[in-house]
Design a protein around this motif. Structure first.
Motif, PDB file in Angstrom:
ATOM      1  N   ALA A 180       0.805  -1.108  -0.049  1.00  0.00           N
ATOM      2  CA  ALA A 180       0.019   0.084   0.126  1.00  0.00           C
ATOM      3  C   ALA A 180       0.698   1.379  -0.208  1.00  0.00           C
ATOM      4  O   ALA A 180       0.664   2.295  -0.691  1.00  0.00           O
ATOM      5  CB  ALA A 180      -1.066  -0.031   1.162  1.00  0.00           C
ATOM      6  N   HIS A 181       2.120   1.386   0.756  1.00  0.00           N
ATOM      7  CA  HIS A 181       2.573   2.493   0.814  1.00  0.00           C
ATOM      8  C   HIS A 181       3.379   2.628  -0.652  1.00  0.00           C
ATOM      9  O   HIS A 181       3.324   3.887  -1.001  1.00  0.00           O
ATOM     10  CB  HIS A 181       3.975   2.086   1.680  1.00  0.00           C
ATOM     11  CG  HIS A 181       4.822   3.405   1.957  1.00  0.00           C
ATOM     12  ND1 HIS A 181       6.305   3.311   1.618  1.00  0.00           N
ATOM     13  CD2 HIS A 181       4.930   4.389   2.554  1.00  0.00           C
ATOM     14  CE1 HIS A 181       6.807   4.220   1.670  1.00  0.00           C
ATOM     15  NE2 HIS A 181       5.757   5.202   2.299  1.00  0.00           N
ATOM     16  N   ASP A 182       3.979   1.549  -1.020  1.00  0.00           N
ATOM     17  CA  ASP A 182       4.753   1.892  -2.620  1.00  0.00           C
ATOM     18  C   ASP A 182       3.522   2.194  -3.481  1.00  0.00           C
ATOM     19  O   ASP A 182       3.910   3.121  -4.410  1.00  0.00           O
ATOM     20  CB  ASP A 182       5.407   0.736  -2.846  1.00  0.00           C
ATOM     21  CG  ASP A 182       6.714   0.444  -2.022  1.00  0.00           C
ATOM     22  OD1 ASP A 182       6.955   1.518  -1.146  1.00  0.00           O
ATOM     23  OD2 ASP A 182       7.030  -0.727  -1.841  1.00  0.00           O
ATOM     24  N   PHE A 183       2.404   1.488  -3.492  1.00  0.00           N
ATOM     25  CA  PHE A 183       1.377   1.857  -4.637  1.00  0.00           C
ATOM     26  C   PHE A 183       0.774   3.209  -4.512  1.00  0.00           C
ATOM     27  O   PHE A 183       0.578   4.104  -5.351  1.00  0.00           O
ATOM     28  CB  PHE A 183       0.430   0.838  -4.492  1.00  0.00           C
ATOM     29  CG  PHE A 183       0.627  -0.266  -5.544  1.00  0.00           C
ATOM     30  CD1 PHE A 183      -0.176  -0.261  -6.725  1.00  0.00           C
ATOM     31  CD2 PHE A 183       1.167  -1.471  -5.114  1.00  0.00           C
ATOM     32  CE1 PHE A 183       0.003  -1.254  -7.560  1.00  0.00           C
ATOM     33  CE2 PHE A 183       1.572  -2.313  -6.261  1.00  0.00           C
ATOM     34  CZ  PHE A 183       0.827  -2.500  -7.335  1.00  0.00           C
ATOM     35  N   SER A 230       0.920  10.259   4.427  1.00  0.00           N
ATOM     36  CA  SER A 230       1.412   8.724   4.209  1.00  0.00           C
ATOM     37  C   SER A 230       0.376   7.978   3.397  1.00  0.00           C
ATOM     38  O   SER A 230      -0.585   8.060   3.311  1.00  0.00           O
ATOM     39  CB  SER A 230       1.476   8.326   5.654  1.00  0.00           C
ATOM     40  OG  SER A 230       1.887   7.122   5.845  1.00  0.00           O
ATOM     41  N   GLY A 231       1.363   6.584   2.762  1.00  0.00           N
ATOM     42  CA  GLY A 231       0.961   5.872   2.216  1.00  0.00           C
ATOM     43  C   GLY A 231       0.556   4.611   3.100  1.00  0.00           C
ATOM     44  O   GLY A 231      -0.516   3.770   2.507  1.00  0.00           O
ATOM     45  N   TYR A 232       0.954   4.741   4.183  1.00  0.00           N
ATOM     46  CA  TYR A 232       0.247   3.836   5.203  1.00  0.00           C
ATOM     47  C   TYR A 232      -1.080   4.433   5.877  1.00  0.00           C
ATOM     48  O   TYR A 232      -1.410   5.654   5.472  1.00  0.00           O
ATOM     49  CB  TYR A 232       1.437   3.522   6.530  1.00  0.00           C
ATOM     50  CG  TYR A 232       2.625   2.884   5.910  1.00  0.00           C
ATOM     51  CD1 TYR A 232       2.320   1.554   5.682  1.00  0.00           C
ATOM     52  CD2 TYR A 232       3.735   3.277   5.617  1.00  0.00           C
ATOM     53  CE1 TYR A 232       3.796   0.882   5.565  1.00  0.00           C
ATOM     54  CE2 TYR A 232       5.006   2.825   5.380  1.00  0.00           C
ATOM     55  CZ  TYR A 232       4.955   1.368   5.152  1.00  0.00           C
ATOM     56  OH  TYR A 232       6.087   0.658   4.887  1.00  0.00           O
ATOM     57  N   VAL A 251      -2.719  17.482  11.344  1.00  0.00           N
ATOM     58  CA  VAL A 251      -4.089  16.693  10.693  1.00  0.00           C
ATOM     59  C   VAL A 251      -3.348  15.732   9.713  1.00  0.00           C
ATOM     60  O   VAL A 251      -2.148  15.682   9.532  1.00  0.00           O
ATOM     61  CB  VAL A 251      -4.839  17.679   9.618  1.00  0.00           C
ATOM     62  CG1 VAL A 251      -5.661  18.469  10.417  1.00  0.00           C
ATOM     63  CG2 VAL A 251      -4.232  18.220   8.660  1.00  0.00           C
ATOM     64  N   PHE A 252      -4.020  14.689   9.238  1.00  0.00           N
ATOM     65  CA  PHE A 252      -3.666  13.717   8.656  1.00  0.00           C
ATOM     66  C   PHE A 252      -4.332  13.567   6.963  1.00  0.00           C
ATOM     67  O   PHE A 252      -5.410  13.618   7.035  1.00  0.00           O
ATOM     68  CB  PHE A 252      -3.783  12.230   9.431  1.00  0.00           C
ATOM     69  CG  PHE A 252      -3.218  10.893   8.403  1.00  0.00           C
ATOM     70  CD1 PHE A 252      -1.939  10.723   8.477  1.00  0.00           C
ATOM     71  CD2 PHE A 252      -4.132  10.240   7.799  1.00  0.00           C
ATOM     72  CE1 PHE A 252      -1.541   9.747   7.820  1.00  0.00           C
ATOM     73  CE2 PHE A 252      -3.647   8.989   7.040  1.00  0.00           C
ATOM     74  CZ  PHE A 252      -2.598   8.946   7.221  1.00  0.00           C
ATOM     75  N   LEU A 253      -3.543  13.470   6.121  1.00  0.00           N
ATOM     76  CA  LEU A 253      -3.984  13.068   4.695  1.00  0.00           C
ATOM     77  C   LEU A 253      -3.354  11.975   4.077  1.00  0.00           C
ATOM     78  O   LEU A 253      -2.281  11.886   3.786  1.00  0.00           O
ATOM     79  CB  LEU A 253      -3.631  14.606   4.001  1.00  0.00           C
ATOM     80  CG  LEU A 253      -3.941  14.538   2.653  1.00  0.00           C
ATOM     81  CD1 LEU A 253      -5.481  14.542   2.293  1.00  0.00           C
ATOM     82  CD2 LEU A 253      -3.300  15.486   1.612  1.00  0.00           C
ATOM     83  N   PRO A 254      -4.354  11.197   4.029  1.00  0.00           N
ATOM     84  CA  PRO A 254      -3.862   9.837   3.448  1.00  0.00           C
ATOM     85  C   PRO A 254      -3.411   9.962   1.877  1.00  0.00           C
ATOM     86  O   PRO A 254      -4.026  10.609   0.968  1.00  0.00           O
ATOM     87  CB  PRO A 254      -5.027   8.773   3.709  1.00  0.00           C
ATOM     88  CG  PRO A 254      -6.082   9.624   3.545  1.00  0.00           C
ATOM     89  CD  PRO A 254      -5.832  11.007   4.219  1.00  0.00           C
ATOM     90  N   LYS A 255      -2.385   9.223   1.330  1.00  0.00           N
ATOM     91  CA  LYS A 255      -2.375   8.857   0.007  1.00  0.00           C
ATOM     92  C   LYS A 255      -2.911   8.021  -0.451  1.00  0.00           C
ATOM     93  O   LYS A 255      -3.279   7.127   0.293  1.00  0.00           O
ATOM     94  CB  LYS A 255      -0.851   8.718  -0.263  1.00  0.00           C
ATOM     95  CG  LYS A 255       0.143   9.650   0.309  1.00  0.00           C
ATOM     96  CD  LYS A 255       1.682   9.262   0.003  1.00  0.00           C
ATOM     97  CE  LYS A 255       2.777  10.284   0.615  1.00  0.00           C
ATOM     98  NZ  LYS A 255       4.244   9.964   0.326  1.00  0.00           N
ATOM     99  N   VAL A 283       5.194  10.567   6.600  1.00  0.00           N
ATOM    100  CA  VAL A 283       5.285   9.937   8.097  1.00  0.00           C
ATOM    101  C   VAL A 283       6.382   9.095   8.005  1.00  0.00           C
ATOM    102  O   VAL A 283       7.251   9.315   9.010  1.00  0.00           O
ATOM    103  CB  VAL A 283       3.878   9.330   8.428  1.00  0.00           C
ATOM    104  CG1 VAL A 283       4.296   8.471   9.886  1.00  0.00           C
ATOM    105  CG2 VAL A 283       2.753  10.304   8.572  1.00  0.00           C
ATOM    106  N   VAL A 284       6.527   8.193   7.136  1.00  0.00           N
ATOM    107  CA  VAL A 284       7.546   7.233   6.898  1.00  0.00           C
ATOM    108  C   VAL A 284       8.804   7.628   6.040  1.00  0.00           C
ATOM    109  O   VAL A 284       8.193   7.676   4.986  1.00  0.00           O
ATOM    110  CB  VAL A 284       7.046   5.840   6.952  1.00  0.00           C
ATOM    111  CG1 VAL A 284       8.135   4.907   6.971  1.00  0.00           C
ATOM    112  CG2 VAL A 284       6.131   5.521   8.058  1.00  0.00           C
TER     113      VAL A 284
END
Length: 745
Positions: free
Chosen positions: A383-386, A707-709, A725-729, A680-681
């Motif tokens: 998920a992180h890489d994708f 983050s992709g996580y 705040v958090f924004l997901p990839k 994040v990572v």
């Protein structure tokens, strides 16, 4: 008496004292000593009366006990004996209990000393002492007034037969560290002497239950099966069970059948020649004669006939195999150990069975948890890489769409790229779902409204041959969950139900309020008491085989043909339901249909609490902003897109490819930064760590973590970083710029 003497002396001294004050003081002291003396005298009388009363109560209680009972003081002198002790040992009051028992067994003083010392720790201490014709069990119990209650009980050799071992079975009573406390007559006759350590009897330690163990008998080494029986107080009984070929010389029809270990006697081709009572009980059959072993067991991974052939040839002996019994009532696993014996010059196999169902259940739970952990790590990495790739793809697509309108020939191609990138993002979300690592957006939901909104889409999914029926409880409490994810759950369940109805039929979705007054245990899950909302998806389709029910939620497991299913549907459902705090169960009968039951904790609104509707996310607009953004991202394509997007909306962007670079830039006190946008990572220092260091000198700066996580990658750090705040990839151009805008307003 000494205190009374002091009081008298004080009164005499007061009479001759020259000063009145001294006289009064001495008289007061004398009165105090007199009161203390009287109080002590009363306590002494009360103690004597209590002790006498305690002895009367205890003596009346144990007087008619069939077990010999004695009460002694801590010096071992007898204070009381009941009728059974008087008739058997003829004790005298004041006699030492050690001298009373000296004719019964050797060195009683050492045994009594150990037991008396143990009573201070365990209150009750017990020890068995071998004597001729059986053994004596002595128990010591601490009493008030520093007394000991002793119970002396005799067990003869018929005890072993009464326990179901059969006559003539050798029994050893063991203490800690392999110490032999006692041996029955059969054991003494077998060994030829009394032993104190287990190494003297069995040189090949540790013991192997269910497998032949070598025993040093007076006639030479022999093999026996070993059975452990807990006897309490840190003791255990070790029972030597003769192998089937050795019991045949005594009474094979009786001894073999009464052995407490499940045993089978097999020919090399797998035909069962004999079985004892315990084996037939385990196999759930009345008779096994002339039936083959494969009729009762399966799951070895190779032919059972070949396995037996190897054992008959002397290969793979004394090595346990786990097999599954073909019982229809429940799932039972057995541990089978084969041993070869010779009868009339021909090899015969003896199978020792042990019920390993609990062991295999624990193993299955452990394997499942390990599998889910491994797949969760794999899914998180994918998920992180994708998500980084998809962020760059969809982001640059958004940048291109800004330069094209709907009339351009390339516009439709760009829209297709954007839509497929979103589909790929949804697939990554599925990977995260069954590992329970996706980011949820919980809200208070009424399932009746949510399912009604979804009905149109579900009707399109089931097709023309299948009809969909919804039944709602009129009084249904709300639940708290992610609406988008719960819709995914219902779609997956309905699609599975549709596939189970190849000839058409009806799928019923039923909601109901359930209140549990007591914990409900099912499928190794425990549902706590409370209020729940139940959702059932029922079909009358082909059903699921019984042996497949426990596997349907496993990732990549599918009963469909190749190309028709990925095996992710029910795994995704399981992950979403569990992450929401709910439970999922399945009932199915082959050929009659299946029913999936979901249980979600109800979200009751307390009286007086604000019952405001859930605020909807603001509609993302292309709004201009101003300010300085420090962008920290290790992925160059993502950093390039985010930088261009923010600059297009009027922000000044400072780029850094690592946390260390960002901190070096912030060492310049003249540099003004309004918001941090950071991954994040990252290699080296992660996002939350460097942000907390930077905020020490710049506490007013706002933070946007990307983050992709999943969002849970934060752990507790998110709550410790203020104004974040958090924004997901993957995120779009508008999502990024609007999030930064909201942080700055």
């Amino acid at each position: 008496m000494f205190i009374f003497a002091l009081g008298g002396a004080s009164f005499v001294a007061s009479a001759v004292a020259p000063v009145l004050a001294i006289q009064l003081g001495l008289m007061a002291a004398g009165a105090a000593f007199a009161v203390i003396g009287a109080f002590s005298w009363v306590i002494t009388l009360w103690s004597r009366w209590s002790r006498q009363r305690m002895f009367r109560v205890i003596s009346n209680f144990i007087e008619r006990d069939s077990v010999a009972c004695l009460i002694t003081d801590y010096d071992g002198d007898i204070l009381y004996s009941n009728a059974s002790a008087r008739s058997r040992y003829n004790p005298e009051i004041g006699q030492a209990i050690a001298s009373l028992l000296r004719p019964v067994f050797a060195n009683p003083a050492g045994v009594l000393y150990r037991l008396q010392n143990s009573t201070s720790e365990k209150v009750v201490a017990t020890e068995d002492i071998p004597v001729r014709g059986g053994h004596i069990r002595i128990s010591a119990r601490a009493m008030q007034e520093r007394c000991i209650l002793w119970q002396i009980e005799f067990f003869d050799e018929t005890t072993a037969s009464a326990r179901g071992y059969g006559p003539g079975v050798s029994i050893f009573t063991l203490g800690r560290n392999g110490t032999i406390l006692s041996m029955n007559d059969a054991a003494c006759e077998l060994i030829g002497k009394r032993c104190t350590q287990l190494e003297e009897v069995m040189p090949d330690l540790p013991l192997r239950p269910g497998v032949p163990n070598e025993v040093l008998t007076q006639a030479g080494p022999r093999s026996f099966l070993i059975s452990h029986v807990e006897a309490g107080s840190g003791r255990e009984e070790l029972v030597l069970l003769p192998l089937p070929d050795t019991v045949a010389t005594a009474d094979p029809d009786t001894d073999f059948d009464t052995l407490p270990v499940p045993l089978l006697k097999l020919s090399p081709d797998g035909v069962i020649a004999r079985s004892n009572r315990e084996a037939r009980k385990l196999l759930d059959t009345d008779r096994t004669d002339q039936r083959v072993l494969s009729d009762f067991m399966e799951g070895l991974g190779r032919s059972i006939k070949d396995w037996l052939g190897d054992a008959a040839a002397g290969r793979s002996l004394n090595r346990s195999e786990f097999l599954r019994l073909t019982r229809s009532d429940r799932e039972v696993f057995v541990q089978v150990t084969l041993n070869r014996v010779m009868e009339n010059g021909r090899p015969v196999l003896v199978a020792v069975l042990n019920d390993a169902t609990e062991l295999k259940t624990l193993e299955a739970q452990f394997v499942q948890s390990q599998k889910m952990q491994a797949i969760g790590q794999l899914a998180g990495g994918i998920a992180h890489d994708f998500n980084n790739l998809l962020t760059a793809i969809s982001g640059h697509c958004d940048l291109l769409l800004l330069r094209h309108d709907q009339g351009d020939p390339e516009y439709s191609d760009l829209v297709q790229i954007n839509q497929n990138a979103n589909r790929a993002a949804a697939l990554v979300g599925q990977l995260l779902a069954f590992s329970r690592k996706q980011t949820l957006r919980p809200e208070v939901l009424d399932l009746r409204d949510a399912l009604s909104d979804l009905t149109h889409l579900l009707n399109r999914l089931v097709g023309e041959k299948v009809s969909l029926t919804l039944r709602h409880d009129p009084v249904l409490p709300p639940i708290r969950g992610d609406k988008r994810q719960l819709e995914q759950v219902m779609m997956n369940l309905v699609v599975n139900a549709r596939d189970a109805l190849p000839q058409g039929g009806t799928i019923v979705i039923e909601t109901e309020r359930v209140f549990l007054k007591e914990p409900m245990t099912r499928d190794r899950a425990v549902v706590a008491p409370g209020s729940y909302v139940s959702v059932k998806v029922t079909d009358a389709g082909v059903g699921i085989p019984r042996d497949k029910l426990q596997k349907v939620f496993e990732p990549f497991f599918t009963t469909k043909r190749t190309g028709e299913g990925t095996g992710l549907g029910l795994s995704t459902v399981y992950g979403i339901v569990k992450q929401t705090g709910g439970f999922i169960f399945v009932d199915s009968i082959l050929g009659s249909g299946s029913c999936f039951t979901l249980l979600f904790p109800s979200h009751e609104i307390l009286p007086g609490a604000a019952d405001s509707p859930t605020a909807k996310a603001p509609k993302l607009k292309a709004r201009q902003g101003n300010g300085v953004v420090l962008l920290v991202e290790d992925e160059a394509p993502v950093r390039a897109f985010a930088s261009r997007a923010l600059r297009l909306r009027g922000y000044t962007v400072i780029e850094a490819e690592s946390a260390e670079d960002a901190l070096r830039l912030l060492d310049d006190d003249s540099l003004v930064v309004d918001v941090f946008v950071t991954d994040v990572v990252m290699p080296g220092m992660d996002g939350p760590t460097w942000v907390k260091l930077a905020l020490e000198a710049r506490p007013e700066v706002k933070v946007v973590f990307v983050s992709g996580y999943a969002e849970e990658v934060f752990g507790e750090d998110k709550n410790r970083v203020p104004n974040s705040v958090f924004l997901p990839k993957p995120f779009s151009l508008n999502e990024l710029t609007e999030t930064v805008y909201q942080q700055l307003v």
